[in-house]
Design an enzyme around this catalytic site. Structure first.
Site, PDB file in Angstrom:
ATOM      1  N   GLU A  99      -5.901  -7.534   9.818  1.00 26.14           N
ATOM      2  CA  GLU A  99      -6.648  -6.336   9.409  1.00 26.14           C
ATOM      3  C   GLU A  99      -7.156  -7.027   7.868  1.00 26.14           C
ATOM      4  O   GLU A  99      -6.616  -7.858   7.399  1.00 26.14           O
ATOM      5  CB  GLU A  99      -6.076  -5.049   9.073  1.00 26.14           C
TER       6      GLU A  99
ATOM      7  N   LYS B  10       3.618   3.784   5.181  1.00 25.10           N
ATOM      8  CA  LYS B  10       3.944   3.793   3.663  1.00 25.10           C
ATOM      9  C   LYS B  10       4.556   4.909   3.293  1.00 25.10           C
ATOM     10  O   LYS B  10       4.291   6.217   4.040  1.00 25.10           O
ATOM     11  CB  LYS B  10       2.723   3.823   2.861  1.00 25.10           C
TER      12      LYS B  10
HETATM   13  N1  PSU Z   1      -1.203  -0.807   4.208  1.00 22.96           N
HETATM   14  C1  PSU Z   1      -1.407  -1.464   3.335  1.00 22.96           C
HETATM   15  N2  PSU Z   1      -2.364  -1.578   2.523  1.00 22.96           N
HETATM   16  C2  PSU Z   1      -3.598  -0.893   3.179  1.00 22.96           C
HETATM   17  C3  PSU Z   1      -3.294   0.063   4.262  1.00 22.96           C
HETATM   18  C4  PSU Z   1      -2.290  -0.136   4.712  1.00 22.96           C
HETATM   19  O1  PSU Z   1      -0.394  -2.209   2.578  1.00 22.96           O
HETATM   20  O2  PSU Z   1      -4.737  -0.850   2.495  1.00 22.96           O
HETATM   21  C5  PSU Z   1      -4.795   0.493   4.803  1.00 22.96           C
HETATM   22  C6  PSU Z   1      -4.855   0.207   6.324  1.00 22.96           C
HETATM   23  O3  PSU Z   1      -6.016  -0.395   6.623  1.00 22.96           O
HETATM   24  C7  PSU Z   1      -4.562   1.550   7.280  1.00 22.96           C
HETATM   25  C8  PSU Z   1      -5.511   2.301   6.030  1.00 22.96           C
HETATM   26  O4  PSU Z   1      -5.157   1.289   8.229  1.00 22.96           O
HETATM   27  O5  PSU Z   1      -4.885   2.079   4.979  1.00 22.96           O
HETATM   28  C9  PSU Z   1      -5.067   3.819   6.402  1.00 22.96           C
HETATM   29  O6  PSU Z   1      -6.149   4.366   5.894  1.00 22.96           O
HETATM   30  P1  PSU Z   1      -6.388   5.955   6.194  1.00 22.96           P
HETATM   31  O7  PSU Z   1      -5.057   6.717   5.941  1.00 22.96           O
HETATM   32  O8  PSU Z   1      -7.489   6.407   5.187  1.00 22.96           O
HETATM   33  O9  PSU Z   1      -6.489   5.980   7.712  1.00 22.96           O
END
Ligand code: PSU
Ligand code: MN
Length: 304
Positions: free
Chosen positions: A23, A157
């Site tokens: 990603e 996370k």
């Molecule tokens: N994990 C990380 N860094 C990130 C993300 C996840 O270590 O930047 C990102 C991923 O792309 C994940 C997104 O899909 O955060 C989720 O964001 P949201 O909660 O807005 O969907």
């Protein structure tokens, strides 16, 4: 969907060689510039070193790229105009010819459409703490429920509500498999209080589970949980302290919606004196390596 393949990814897919999708939000919004460029390149190098072709996915000037060239990777990391595009943002970004980094949700969707079967990330998005009030639940979870691809992660996370995240994954019908672990890893730490239903201890078994998911005709992803390496893990009580501070700062700053995850990651980086950065990179590389091994094993088993 019109896809722009890099020459390396196109050749690998045509020849039936192992490919691992990566990603781009982790690069554009997960690490500070210009360190993020180093991370983006290191993730690709890890996949290559482990015998697979990396396919970093991003939207560049409205085109859906599967595999980036050097200058595209540089733009992704250093240009400030790469937005964060999850599933609900994709059509606007493409329709308006904009550039954006893709999240777990949008990367999984595009990777599957490209014929890629393994995707490595850092941690997935999930149910945010306080979601009972905010309803902030990442689109990552819904997409895992409808896109059949193997996603290698270090869990979700710790900024999230991990118990509720597992509940939604179960509702979506997503198999969550511990790779050598019995609990849901919490990204910066190797485990949590949340037990997993399934565990495998080697890549051959993991590949068998992933193949079975497809042979059964299931439409969901398989979420592989690969805990951060011991040497890079942080202490959970220390992390929890930083998270509480970061969440209070987010509330005070009125941070909401898609800005929330990048904001919290950035605050944790400052609060930890840079230590979360090192851990985040280590676990992402660890996942890229397992993704490559899984992609190779799937092909080897299919040929046997
Ligand atoms: N994990 C990380 N860094 C990130 C993300 C996840 O270590 O930047 C990102 C991923 O792309 C994940 C997104 O899909 O955060 C989720 O964001 P949201 O909660 O807005 O969907
Ligand atoms: Mn959200």
């Amino acid at each position: 969907m019109r896809l722009r393949f890099s020459p390396a990814v196109r050749t690998a897919l045509e020849d039936g060689l192992p490919v691992v999708a990566l990603e781009s939000t982790i690069v554009a919004h997960g690490f500070p510039r210009p360190y993020n460029l180093e991370v983006g390149r290191a993730l690709e190098a890890t996949v290559e070193r482990e015998g697979a072709t990396p396919a970093t996915i991003a939207i560049v000037d409205g085109e859906v790229h599967v595999g980036l060239g050097d200058d595209e990777m540089e733009r992704l990391a250093l240009d400030e105009d790469f937005a964060k595009a999850s599933i609900p943002d994709l059509s606007v970004v493409v329709g308006m010819r904009q550039s954006a980094a893709t999240t777990v949700a949008s990367t999984a969707y595009i990777a599957h459409a490209a014929g890629i079967r393994v995707f490595a990330t850092g941690g997935i998005g999930g149910v945010h703490r306080g979601a009972g009030r905010t309803l902030d639940i990442s689109a990552d979870l819904a997409v895992l429920g409808r896109v059949p691809i193997a996603v290698v992660s270090a869990g979700a996370k710790a900024i999230l509500d991990l118990g509720l995240t597992l509940e939604v994954l179960e509702t979506q019908g997503v198999p969550v498999v511990g790779f050598g672990c019995d609990t849901f890893p919490a990204f910066y730490t190797r485990g949590s209080e949340h037990a997993l239903v399934a565990r495998v201890d080697d890549v051959d078994d993991l590949a068998r589970v992933v193949s079975a998911q497809w042979e059964l005709g299931q439409q969901q992803a398989v979420l592989v949980c690969n805990p951060v390496p011991e040497a890079d893990a942080l202490a959970s009580d220390e992390v929890e302290g930083w998270i509480r501070t970061a969440l209070a700062e987010a509330a005070a700053g009125g941070i909401r919606g898609k800005a929330m995850t990048p904001f919290l990651l950035h605050q944790l980086y400052g609060l930890s004196g840079g230590r979360t950065l090192k851990t985040n990179r280590a676990l992402a590389e660890h996942n890229a390596a397992l993704g490559a091994a899984l992609a190779r094993t799937l092909i080897r088993q299919a040929a046997a």
